[in-house]
Design a protein around this motif. Structure first.
Motif, PDB file in Angstrom:
ATOM      1  N   UNK A  31       0.882  -1.153  -0.102  1.00 25.11           N
ATOM      2  CA  UNK A  31      -0.083  -0.099   0.021  1.00 25.11           C
ATOM      3  C   UNK A  31       0.929   1.106  -0.138  1.00 25.11           C
ATOM      4  N   UNK A  32       1.848   1.140   0.741  1.00 22.17           N
ATOM      5  CA  UNK A  32       2.893   2.389   0.524  1.00 22.17           C
ATOM      6  C   UNK A  32       3.711   2.578  -0.561  1.00 22.17           C
ATOM      7  N   UNK A  33       3.983   1.360  -1.216  1.00 19.83           N
ATOM      8  CA  UNK A  33       4.514   1.524  -2.523  1.00 19.83           C
ATOM      9  C   UNK A  33       3.328   2.178  -3.527  1.00 19.83           C
ATOM     10  N   UNK A  34       2.324   1.572  -3.475  1.00 22.28           N
ATOM     11  CA  UNK A  34       1.646   2.050  -4.344  1.00 22.28           C
ATOM     12  C   UNK A  34       0.973   3.537  -4.160  1.00 22.28           C
ATOM     13  N   UNK A  35       1.007   3.941  -2.873  1.00 22.15           N
ATOM     14  CA  UNK A  35       0.723   5.496  -2.685  1.00 22.15           C
ATOM     15  C   UNK A  35       1.870   6.211  -2.967  1.00 22.15           C
ATOM     16  N   UNK A  36       3.159   5.736  -2.872  1.00 21.24           N
ATOM     17  CA  UNK A  36       4.422   6.543  -3.523  1.00 21.24           C
ATOM     18  C   UNK A  36       4.286   6.771  -5.124  1.00 21.24           C
ATOM     19  N   UNK A  37       3.897   5.697  -5.795  1.00 20.78           N
ATOM     20  CA  UNK A  37       3.702   5.862  -7.197  1.00 20.78           C
ATOM     21  C   UNK A  37       2.660   6.709  -7.508  1.00 20.78           C
ATOM     22  N   UNK A  38       1.439   6.633  -6.783  1.00 16.96           N
ATOM     23  CA  UNK A  38       0.391   7.684  -6.975  1.00 16.96           C
ATOM     24  C   UNK A  38       1.089   9.230  -6.742  1.00 16.96           C
ATOM     25  N   UNK A  39       1.704   9.375  -5.704  1.00 16.38           N
ATOM     26  CA  UNK A  39       2.261  10.584  -5.280  1.00 16.38           C
ATOM     27  C   UNK A  39       3.129  11.231  -6.498  1.00 16.38           C
ATOM     28  N   UNK A  40       4.092  10.347  -6.973  1.00 17.31           N
ATOM     29  CA  UNK A  40       5.036  10.806  -7.940  1.00 17.31           C
ATOM     30  C   UNK A  40       4.386  10.972  -9.300  1.00 17.31           C
ATOM     31  N   UNK A  41       3.332  10.489  -9.669  1.00 16.69           N
ATOM     32  CA  UNK A  41       2.337  10.592 -10.954  1.00 16.69           C
ATOM     33  C   UNK A  41       1.624  12.094 -10.851  1.00 16.69           C
ATOM     34  N   UNK A  42       1.177  12.385  -9.394  1.00 11.09           N
ATOM     35  CA  UNK A  42       0.652  13.474  -9.186  1.00 11.09           C
ATOM     36  C   UNK A  42       1.600  14.647  -9.268  1.00 11.09           C
ATOM     37  N   UNK A  43       2.733  14.291  -8.575  1.00 12.50           N
ATOM     38  CA  UNK A  43       3.925  15.332  -8.598  1.00 12.50           C
ATOM     39  C   UNK A  43       4.317  15.670 -10.207  1.00 12.50           C
ATOM     40  N   UNK A  44       4.320  14.836 -10.902  1.00 11.19           N
ATOM     41  CA  UNK A  44       4.651  15.439 -12.450  1.00 11.19           C
ATOM     42  C   UNK A  44       3.705  16.101 -12.925  1.00 11.19           C
ATOM     43  N   UNK A  45       2.500  15.670 -12.927  1.00 12.77           N
ATOM     44  CA  UNK A  45       1.159  16.117 -13.481  1.00 12.77           C
ATOM     45  C   UNK A  45       1.140  17.713 -12.963  1.00 12.77           C
ATOM     46  N   UNK A  46       1.028  17.828 -11.399  1.00  7.53           N
ATOM     47  CA  UNK A  46       0.763  19.140 -10.954  1.00  7.53           C
ATOM     48  C   UNK A  46       2.020  20.048 -11.249  1.00  7.53           C
ATOM     49  N   UNK A  47       3.091  19.685 -11.166  1.00  7.09           N
ATOM     50  CA  UNK A  47       4.400  20.513 -11.175  1.00  7.09           C
ATOM     51  C   UNK A  47       5.028  20.687 -12.339  1.00  7.09           C
TER      52      UNK A  47
END
Length: 173
Positions: A31-47
């Motif tokens: 779950x933590x790994x999947x959350x980190x991947x989601x954060x990474x994808x959202x980071x790329x999109x937003x920033x």
């Protein structure tokens, strides 16, 4: 015999308890790994894609270290660095091709496209489009990016944007 059965039942109980704990721990890590991947994808999109620099604090630690062509340390310096790139390449778009991770690391394969619209590193804009590919490795701490490493093909966009010219050597006489 009775003592043997008691020990055997106790053994089975503890074995079951340990297996259950290990399974739960594995699910938590996944779950933590999947959350980190989601954060990474959202980071790329937003920033990078949307330029929402005010949201950067939601994705990175205040002491982020970004290793790319330059080493950038700290949230403010990182915001400034990304803003300069987005200013020169306002239509910058990063497409995440693939991402995977384990524990506190996420690796991401991406494609970057953009147009050289404003001065960058002393070079006047060419208004040419470019495309390159790269890999990002993120190190997470408490659900935020603490450190990142970027490796990408920087020769191809330099050629596409007419920033460098390849010169063929003269044949030896």
């Amino acid at each position: 015999m009775y003592e043997f059965l008691n020990r055997f039942v106790l053994f089975l109980f503890f074995k079951s308890l340990i297996e259950s704990f290990n399974g739960s721990l594995k699910r938590i890590r996944n779950m933590a790994n999947e959350n980190n991947q989601t954060v990474a994808r959202k980071f790329v999109q937003a920033i990078f894609n949307e330029g929402k620099f005010d949201e950067m604090k939601n994705f990175v630690t205040p002491d982020i270290v970004y290793h790319g062509l330059d080493e950038v340390k700290g949230l403010e310096a990182f915001q400034k660095w990304v803003a300069e790139d987005r200013k020169a390449f306002p239509d910058m778009n990063v497409t995440v091709v693939d991402a995977f991770g384990e524990q506190d690391k996420v690796a991401m394969n991406w494609t970057l496209k953009g147009t050289f619209a404003k001065e960058f590193l002393g070079f006047p804009p060419s208004h040419e489009k470019f495309e390159t590919k790269g890999v990002e490795i993120f190190h997470f701490q408490n659900g935020k990016i603490k450190e990142a490493w970027t490796i990408f093909d920087n020769l191809t966009p330099a050629l596409q944007l007419n920033l460098v010219v390849l010169v063929q050597p003269e044949p030896a006489k």
